[in-house]
Design a protein around this motif. Structure first.
Motif, PDB file in Angstrom:
ATOM      1  N   GLN A 380      -2.535   4.847  -0.988  1.00  0.00           N
ATOM      2  CA  GLN A 380      -2.280   4.957  -2.433  1.00  0.00           C
ATOM      3  C   GLN A 380      -1.034   5.806  -2.637  1.00  0.00           C
ATOM      4  OE1 GLN A 380      -4.304   3.420  -4.528  1.00  0.00           O
ATOM      5  NE2 GLN A 380      -6.084   3.024  -3.242  1.00  0.00           N
ATOM      6  N   MET A 381       0.077   5.159  -2.918  1.00  0.00           N
ATOM      7  CA  MET A 381       1.331   5.920  -3.051  1.00  0.00           C
ATOM      8  C   MET A 381       1.392   6.738  -4.342  1.00  0.00           C
ATOM      9  SD  MET A 381       3.201   5.933  -0.433  1.00  0.00           S
ATOM     10  CE  MET A 381       4.968   6.071  -0.710  1.00  0.00           C
ATOM     11  N   THR A 382       0.424   6.490  -5.248  1.00  0.00           N
ATOM     12  CA  THR A 382       0.390   7.296  -6.471  1.00  0.00           C
ATOM     13  C   THR A 382      -0.565   8.484  -6.312  1.00  0.00           C
ATOM     14  OG1 THR A 382      -1.249   5.730  -7.212  1.00  0.00           O
ATOM     15  CG2 THR A 382       0.977   5.431  -8.058  1.00  0.00           C
ATOM     16  N   SER A 383      -1.115   8.637  -5.106  1.00  0.00           N
ATOM     17  CA  SER A 383      -2.136   9.675  -4.896  1.00  0.00           C
ATOM     18  C   SER A 383      -1.523  11.074  -4.877  1.00  0.00           C
ATOM     19  CB  SER A 383      -2.850   9.415  -3.568  1.00  0.00           C
ATOM     20  OG  SER A 383      -1.916   9.537  -2.515  1.00  0.00           O
ATOM     21  N   THR A 384      -2.411  12.060  -4.955  1.00  0.00           N
ATOM     22  CA  THR A 384      -1.966  13.456  -4.963  1.00  0.00           C
ATOM     23  C   THR A 384      -1.218  13.802  -3.672  1.00  0.00           C
ATOM     24  OG1 THR A 384      -3.976  13.874  -6.202  1.00  0.00           O
ATOM     25  CG2 THR A 384      -2.780  15.794  -5.443  1.00  0.00           C
ATOM     26  N   MET A 385      -1.756  13.353  -2.536  1.00  0.00           N
ATOM     27  CA  MET A 385      -1.081  13.699  -1.270  1.00  0.00           C
ATOM     28  C   MET A 385       0.328  13.129  -1.227  1.00  0.00           C
ATOM     29  SD  MET A 385      -3.928  13.281   1.685  1.00  0.00           S
ATOM     30  CE  MET A 385      -5.621  13.512   1.185  1.00  0.00           C
ATOM     31  N   ALA A 386       0.473  11.891  -1.685  1.00  0.00           N
ATOM     32  CA  ALA A 386       1.814  11.270  -1.669  1.00  0.00           C
ATOM     33  C   ALA A 386       2.755  12.047  -2.571  1.00  0.00           C
ATOM     34  CB  ALA A 386       1.718   9.819  -2.105  1.00  0.00           C
ATOM     35  N   ARG A 387       2.229  12.488  -3.712  1.00  0.00           N
ATOM     36  CA  ARG A 387       3.104  13.165  -4.668  1.00  0.00           C
ATOM     37  C   ARG A 387       3.444  14.588  -4.231  1.00  0.00           C
ATOM     38  NH1 ARG A 387       0.359  13.233  -9.565  1.00  0.00           N
ATOM     39  NH2 ARG A 387      -1.407  12.076  -8.789  1.00  0.00           N
ATOM     40  N   GLU A 388       2.513  15.224  -3.509  1.00  0.00           N
ATOM     41  CA  GLU A 388       2.745  16.641  -3.196  1.00  0.00           C
ATOM     42  C   GLU A 388       3.447  16.889  -1.865  1.00  0.00           C
ATOM     43  OE1 GLU A 388      -0.611  19.174  -3.738  1.00  0.00           O
ATOM     44  OE2 GLU A 388      -0.904  18.548  -5.818  1.00  0.00           O
ATOM     45  N   SER A 389       3.541  15.881  -1.004  1.00  0.00           N
ATOM     46  CA  SER A 389       4.128  16.144   0.314  1.00  0.00           C
ATOM     47  C   SER A 389       5.638  15.891   0.300  1.00  0.00           C
ATOM     48  CB  SER A 389       3.444  15.280   1.368  1.00  0.00           C
ATOM     49  OG  SER A 389       3.459  13.962   0.941  1.00  0.00           O
ATOM     50  N   ASP A 390       6.327  16.414   1.317  1.00  0.00           N
ATOM     51  CA  ASP A 390       7.784  16.212   1.374  1.00  0.00           C
ATOM     52  C   ASP A 390       8.120  14.738   1.602  1.00  0.00           C
ATOM     53  OD1 ASP A 390       8.435  18.989   1.152  1.00  0.00           O
ATOM     54  OD2 ASP A 390       7.653  19.228   3.181  1.00  0.00           O
ATOM     55  N   TYR A 391       7.311  14.080   2.431  1.00  0.00           N
ATOM     56  CA  TYR A 391       7.570  12.664   2.731  1.00  0.00           C
ATOM     57  C   TYR A 391       6.308  11.864   2.458  1.00  0.00           C
ATOM     58  CZ  TYR A 391      11.232  14.943   5.377  1.00  0.00           C
ATOM     59  OH  TYR A 391      12.278  15.728   5.735  1.00  0.00           O
ATOM     60  N   ALA A 392       6.437  10.836   1.625  1.00  0.00           N
ATOM     61  CA  ALA A 392       5.288   9.961   1.366  1.00  0.00           C
ATOM     62  C   ALA A 392       5.532   8.648   2.084  1.00  0.00           C
ATOM     63  CB  ALA A 392       5.141   9.730  -0.128  1.00  0.00           C
ATOM     64  N   MET A 393       4.587   8.278   2.934  1.00  0.00           N
ATOM     65  CA  MET A 393       4.766   7.065   3.738  1.00  0.00           C
ATOM     66  C   MET A 393       3.593   6.121   3.471  1.00  0.00           C
ATOM     67  SD  MET A 393       6.089   8.970   7.181  1.00  0.00           S
ATOM     68  CE  MET A 393       4.597   9.850   7.494  1.00  0.00           C
ATOM     69  N   PRO A 394       3.873   4.889   3.080  1.00  0.00           N
ATOM     70  CA  PRO A 394       2.787   3.970   2.723  1.00  0.00           C
ATOM     71  C   PRO A 394       2.229   3.230   3.937  1.00  0.00           C
ATOM     72  CG  PRO A 394       4.899   2.922   2.333  1.00  0.00           C
ATOM     73  CD  PRO A 394       5.205   4.291   2.888  1.00  0.00           C
ATOM     74  N   ILE A 395       0.978   2.775   3.830  1.00  0.00           N
ATOM     75  CA  ILE A 395       0.478   1.839   4.849  1.00  0.00           C
ATOM     76  C   ILE A 395       0.375   0.423   4.280  1.00  0.00           C
ATOM     77  CG2 ILE A 395      -0.724   3.583   6.231  1.00  0.00           C
ATOM     78  CD1 ILE A 395      -3.371   2.485   5.020  1.00  0.00           C
ATOM     79  N   ASN A 396       0.428   0.312   2.957  1.00  0.00           N
ATOM     80  CA  ASN A 396       0.486  -1.007   2.295  1.00  0.00           C
ATOM     81  C   ASN A 396      -0.679  -1.940   2.627  1.00  0.00           C
ATOM     82  OD1 ASN A 396       2.826  -0.339   1.010  1.00  0.00           O
ATOM     83  ND2 ASN A 396       4.178  -1.281   2.528  1.00  0.00           N
TER      84      ASN A 396
END
Ligand code: M6R
Length: 614
Positions: A380-396
């Protein structure tokens, strides 16, 4: 975990709230309820219907005692404080207030004690006190909005809240701290939901509240305030139509559908990380991770829970072997409390399907505080972890609805292997020839998964046999050791058969004592450099009566003819990428054992999809 949905609408909301609750079922729950602002002759009246167990019980209750109006909140509860019964089910009422909550109010005992003299509590929950606090503040002269803002300022812990108030027929209050909450924008209506999936049939225009935000929604406005009560604007995200398509189709269960989606989902993950045409991994620039530097990194710390942690354990082998990069794997719930020694020149990668798992998020924040670079590998690229980390990487992998993770696991593995290759290239540990070999092998995986899925009829027969047992064991070596752990987890979580996974060499150090005539042991052993060793361990348990199911390839089958009770022959796979393919038979084995036993495959007992409490 608990799910929230709310509508401030221009037409009746009951059916739509129930439809939203059904979309939230995948999160796991044990009771459900709705509260509706009914317009009586004498003014608005808040009414609720609640039921223990599944949503159909709530539907029956509503059919017997209909309730409707244009404003309402609804909830699926996964019990934490207080048993799962109707009385503890949300919405909770206090005076004029109706409230739903996801998360845990940590200071509820103090708050409750403070109100005991003036308030009578009806439930054993941590939630009810919040409704009382809002009502009490209004009694003492605060407006509804002031009472809401004041109350959330008094709470500690993690929460997402949805609140409706008698006399405020046009207002829906929402707050988010620690637990996710999204706002959906409609035409003359607005909505709140635990995630975009809950809102899929209502809106594709989503605002994700940020940590500490609270909001007041009316039919034609959404006002958002930050943790300091200052008005703020938050971006509107258009969610893809694929969320709305999170349907079961012709499959009996979401889990089976998601198992069968894997050639496609792994393909999508690969498209993101691999340049197949040029036989190479994509550069950090191409992945829009410009400053991601594996070259000068001393160490990687992978943090995760459950299945995601097993994907991380597999990745440890890859990062160390392919990139010579020291790698730790930590179960997120253990990580921060053991006060780990962290080297500054290291990076923490949180691996999480949901991107919301409370323990993983807390561990990620801990690393940030300690000054580490952080990355989140999420679905979930809109998730909290994606938003709060320096690099957000998707698994799609697309929406995963079955509580038992399947397609997210193989996509996590695919992304992690790609990243391990990428770090090997950056660190000069992998030359062009090896990079080509590894990426070419990766691009074969969707086809190999399709071929492996063809084993389903054989696996179904074996699963019937497995379903008769009370205990089962899984074993493997190297990258197949974590896969053995995942196989055992899959079996126990959906079939409730006790299962344990072991490193093949470890059984003789204790667990072999449990092997007796007929004990099922699933051995994961492709014909690779560890094959002979694993087969020796297999023989050690076979000699003591174990009933072996060997998962191997043609060469492995030829070398073990007659040794196993049953042999599942997977297609030949390059050794690094083998766990991604070998995940398929272990998923199907657990699935068919559970179906045979008649358990609730997609929503197994006691489990939640997104574990948003510590
Ligand atoms: O959303 P996450 O990947 O962070 O979830 C982690 C675990 O809760 C999850 O993998 C869980 O173990 C699944 N039920 C496994 O099938």
């Amino acid at each position: 975990m608990c799910g929230i949905i709310g509508i401030v609408g221009n037409q009746a909301v009951t059916d739509r709230l129930i439809e939203g609750l059904k979309r939230l079922e995948y999160r796991g729950y044990d009771s459900a309820g709705i509260a509706i602002m009914e317009n009586a002759v004498s003014g608005s009246v808040l009414s609720r219907r609640r039921a223990e167990g599944k949503i159909h019980n709530l539907v029956e209750r509503v059919a017997k005692e209909p309730v409707d109006g244009n404003l309402g909140i609804a909830h699926t509860r996964w019990a934490t404080h207080g048993i799962a019964n109707e009385n503890n089910a949300h919405p909770h009422f206090a005076g004029r207030v109706g409230l739903v909550h996801n998360g845990i109010i940590e200071n509820f005992t103090q708050l409750r004690d403070g109100l005991k003299k003036v308030r009578k509590f009806q439930t054993q929950t941590d939630t009810e006190v919040v409704a009382h606090l809002i009502d009490e503040a209004m009694k003492n002269g605060a407006s509804a909005q002031e009472a809401f803002a004041k109350t959330i300022g008094q709470l500690t812990g993690a929460f997402a809240l949805g609140v409706v108030i008698e006399g405020e027929d046009q207002q829906l209050f929402a707050a988010r701290r620690g637990s996710p909450l999204a706002i959906g924008l409609g035409d003359g209506e607005n909505y709140i939901g635990s995630d975009a999936i809950a809102l899929a049939s209502l809106s594709q225009k989503i605002i994700y509240l940020e940590e500490g935000d609270w909001a007041v929604l009316t039919t034609d406005s959404v006002k958002i305030f930050d943790a300091d009560n200052a008005p703020v604007e938050r971006p509107i995200t258009m969610v893809s139509g694929s969320l709305a398509a999170a349907e079961k189709g012709n499959y009996k269960h979401y889990m089976l559908k998601e198992i069968y989606e894997q050639p496609e989902t792994v393909g999508r993950t690969l498209t993101h990380y691999i340049d197949a045409f040029n036989h190479r991994v994509k550069t950090p620039e191409e992945l829009e991770l410009e400053t991601l530097d594996f070259k000068n990194l001393e160490r990687v710390t992978l943090i995760a829970c459950g299945t995601a942690a097993y994907a991380a354990y597999v990745a440890k082998y890859w990062f160390e072997q392919l990139a010579d990069l020291p790698t730790d794997v930590d179960i997120a719930s253990e990580f921060r409390y053991r006060r780990p020694a962290l080297s500054q020149n290291s990076m923490a990668i949180a691996v999480s399907q949901s991107g919301e798992t409370a323990d993983t998020l807390a561990a990620l924040r801990y690393c940030q505080k300690k000054g580490l670079k952080t990355a989140a590998l999420v679905n979930q690229m809109t998730s909290t972890m994606a938003r709060e980390s320096d690099y957000a990487m998707p698994i799609n992998a697309g929406p995963e609805i079955g509580v038992a993770s399947t397609k997210a696991f193989t996509s996590q593995l695919t992304a992690l292997l790609s990243l391990a290759i990428s770090s090997g290239v950056q660190r000069g540990h992998i030359d062009k020839k090896r990079e080509t070999e590894l990426t070419d092998a990766l691009t074969q995986i969707p086809r190999l998964i399709t071929e492996t899925l063809a084993l389903e009829p054989e696996i179904e027969t074996l699963a019937h046999d497995l379903s008769k047992t009370e205990n089962a064991f899984y074993m493997g070596r190297g990258v197949h050791f974590p896969l053995a752990l995942e196989g055992a987890l899959k079996l126990k979580e959906i079939s409730y058969i006790h299962a344990e996974g072991y490193a093949a060499g470890e059984l003789k150090h204790g667990p072999i004592a449990l092997i007796e005539e007929g004990t099922p042991v699933v051995v994961i052993a492709p014909y690779d450099e560890l094959f002979e060793k694993t087969v020796s361990n297999m023989q050690e348990v076979a000699t003591r009566g174990a009933k072996i199911t060997l998962i191997t390839d043609e060469k492995g089958a030829a070398h073990t003819a007659g040794m196993a009770h049953a042999t599942l022959v997977c297609p030949e796979t390059q050794s690094e990428s083998a766990p991604i393919v070998y995940a398929i038979p272990i998923q199907l084995l657990a699935y068919h054992a559970a179906v045979h036993l008649g358990t609730d495959v997609d929503q197994p007992r006691n489990l939640a999809k997104s574990v948003t409490v510590e």
